[in-house]
Design a protein around this motif. Structure first.
Motif: not given
Length: 587
Positions: A7-8, A10, A363-364, A367-368, A390
């Protein structure tokens, strides 16, 4: 596009809600509030919200030659959008005698004409009546009769579905994108004629709390009810959307001036409208803020994940609000990596709650970007709480925080307010709460009181004010963002001559959120398959309401001592509970 193995990270909020809220609501700022009396109740409202829909369409002139609407290869600038709206408004008055308070029904797909008809009606003080374009002929006829529409603007498919009902109703018809028209009807082009370069809206003086729209929402009795929305109800969303975006970004430590500079640097939004405009979410939280802020609304005829990605790339779309099933289809598409989606800065879900697993998957695989979701009902003009940035990543199972003008409270069956953590019915109060139900005084009295809306949803608040929806009091299924009320489907199934009794329930589904299931007991000696039942229901119900999974039984359905069907028992028995896998299809 391959999913990443982890996971990116947070980014956690660095500023408290109290600090952010105090800065946002400063006197003289864009989110300044004041108190207005709405329906005899003192209500917090946005001081700088447009006073009515007429002011929104008039602001189009300020945006000039910037693109307002895109449909396929068609493009309409803000100034051309204004002129077409003004021309239709004039024709509604001069040719059809439409006056303040008259209802103008709109029944069509997401065409530019839908948007123009909506603003033309509301700009002159008439009431726009968006009808569900998925409805069957009898359902459309009900909406026209119930609303007492003075004129109908409809496309070919809706005209064909209505058939002989149009003659019975003796309703003036403006046909959109069709060459064949019933006798006496006029085409869109014939009604508008030549639109003058200096075309202006006819004189009208709508007030903030005048009725503006009738958006239909199904009721537990099975008959749709029309929520009476005001100009203030709808205009509130224009400011609430901006407020929520600022709040999410400022929670990460940005100052208000930094967020404003960031928003200004991005330029006007380009928003892909994947939701139907006859939905409160599509019209009120997608269409209105986009056009009011000088952005571009890119319309889709119908949902298709690959077409959506193609449009994102071609039009450099910056934001999408979709139901979770649509987001799931995009992220699961094998062609996700074939398109340049880098312009997409915000992806939000509405109409139904998104599962936390979908948030992680998005999210995976993408892109952000700023992810979020909102909670609301047609009866509160679609927006009550929002969860973004967030906060959403940390609480993906939460519906979010109320916008500043909204109060959320949890009440028990005795109408006593409950403390944080306790589960009860969610009540909403604020400037988005509609006036009530059109010509339904008893239903209005049951749902609205003292400025509060009883939502029929069960939920709880945590210590910080985040709302969590845990169940529904009302017997409702949400299939791909569409509300399906069991009583309505059960009534239609009961019309089949072989049916003795039926229980309609929601079945958990990864793609649609829920599917419609039915357990049917037949009369002795009768036979019926799920396919035969679906064919029987097709002329009477919109497709999304027809049960996709049917279990036919001969024994009595389980009931409690009061005679109420034990639907949870049925769902467990047939493997339709959330923790069990259901049948593969219609037997």
């Amino acid at each position: 596009m391959e999913e990443q193995s982890s996971e990116p990270e947070i980014a956690r909020p660095t500023r408290s809600l109290a600090a952010v809220t105090a800065q946002l609501l400063v006197s003289g700022g864009p989110f300044e509030m004041e108190t207005a009396e709405v329906g005899g109740v003192a209500t917090r409202v946005w001081k700088h919200a447009p006073p009515h829909m007429r002011a929104v369409i008039e602001s189009s002139l300020e945006h000039g030659e910037a693109t307002a609407l895109v449909y396929g290869d068609e493009r309409l600038t803000h100034s051309a959008f204004y002129r077409s709206t003004a021309a239709l408004a004039r024709r509604l008055i001069d040719d059809y005698g439409v006056a303040k308070g008259d209802r103008v029904a709109i029944a069509m797909r997401n065409y530019p004409e839908w948007v123009i008809a909506y603003f033309a009606a509301t700009a002159i003080g008439a009431i726009a009546v968006p009808l569900n374009s998925w409805w069957s002929g009898p359902e459309l006829e009900f909406g026209l009769t119930d609303s007492g529409a003075a004129v109908l603007v409809a496309d070919r498919e809706r005209i064909e579905r209505l058939g002989g009902a149009l003659e019975r109703l003796e309703l003036p018809l403006i046909g959109v994108r069709t060459e064949e028209l019933p006798e006496g009807a006029r085409s869109w082009d014939a009604v508008l004629g030549t639109v003058a370069c200096d075309q202006r809206l006819p004189e009208a003086e709508p007030a903030p709390d005048d009725p503006c729209t009738l958006f239909y929402t199904s009721g537990t009795t099975g008959r749709p009810k029309a929520a009476v929305g005001s100009h203030r109800n709808l205009a509130t969303n224009i400011v609430s959307g901006s407020y929520s975006r600022f709040r999410s970004l400022m929670r990460l430590g940005l100052e208000m001036e930094e967020v404003q500079a960031y928003v200004d640097g991005m330029g006007p939004s380009v928003v892909l409208c994947v939701l139907p405009l006859f939905h409160a979410t599509g019209a009120q939280t997608v269409m209105l803020p986009t056009l009011a802020n000088g952005g571009t609304l890119v319309l889709m005829y119908k949902w298709d994940p690959e077409e959506a990605m193609r449009l994102v790339e071609r039009e450099r779309v910056s934001a999408i609000t979709a139901v979770p099933s649509m987001i799931a289809q995009m992220t699961a598409s094998p062609r996700l990596g074939d398109y340049d989606l880098s312009s997409l800065m915000m992806l939000a879900s509405g109409g139904a709650p998104a599962a936390p697993a979908l948030v992680s998957r998005t999210r995976r695989s993408m892109h952000e970007m700023l992810l979020g979701q909102g909670y609301g009902l047609t009866e509160c003009s679609a927006t009550a709480t929002t969860n973004g940035g967030s906060d959403y990543l940390l609480r993906p199972d939460s519906a979010g925080l109320p916008v500043a003008t909204v109060d959320i409270a949890i009440f028990d069956a005795a109408e006593q307010e409950l403390p944080p953590g306790e589960i009860g019915e969610v009540w909403i109060r604020g400037p988005g709460v509609v006036h009530g139900y059109w010509q339904r005084p008893q239903a209005t009295a049951a749902a609205f009181s003292g400025g509060w809306l009883r939502t029929g949803d069960l939920g709880r608040l945590d210590d910080e004010g985040f709302l969590y929806i845990v169940d529904r009091v009302t017997d409702m299924i949400i299939r791909g963002g569409e509300n399906v009320y069991c009583a309505e489907v059960e009534a239609a199934v009961h019309e089949h001559p072989a049916v003795a009794e039926v229980a309609v329930v929601g079945i958990p589904d990864e793609v649609m959120g829920e599917e419609v299931g039915a357990v049917v007991r037949l009369l002795p000696g009768r036979e019926l398959t799920g396919q035969e039942l679906a064919e029987f229901l097709e002329p009477h119900l919109a497709g999304f309401k027809i049960p996709s999974r049917v279990h036919v039984v001969t024994g009595e359905l389980p009931r409690n001592a009061a005679g109420k069907l034990l639907k949870k028992h049925l769902k467990r028995e047939y493997g339709w509970s959330a923790d069990e896998e259901g049948p593969a299809g219609v037997p």
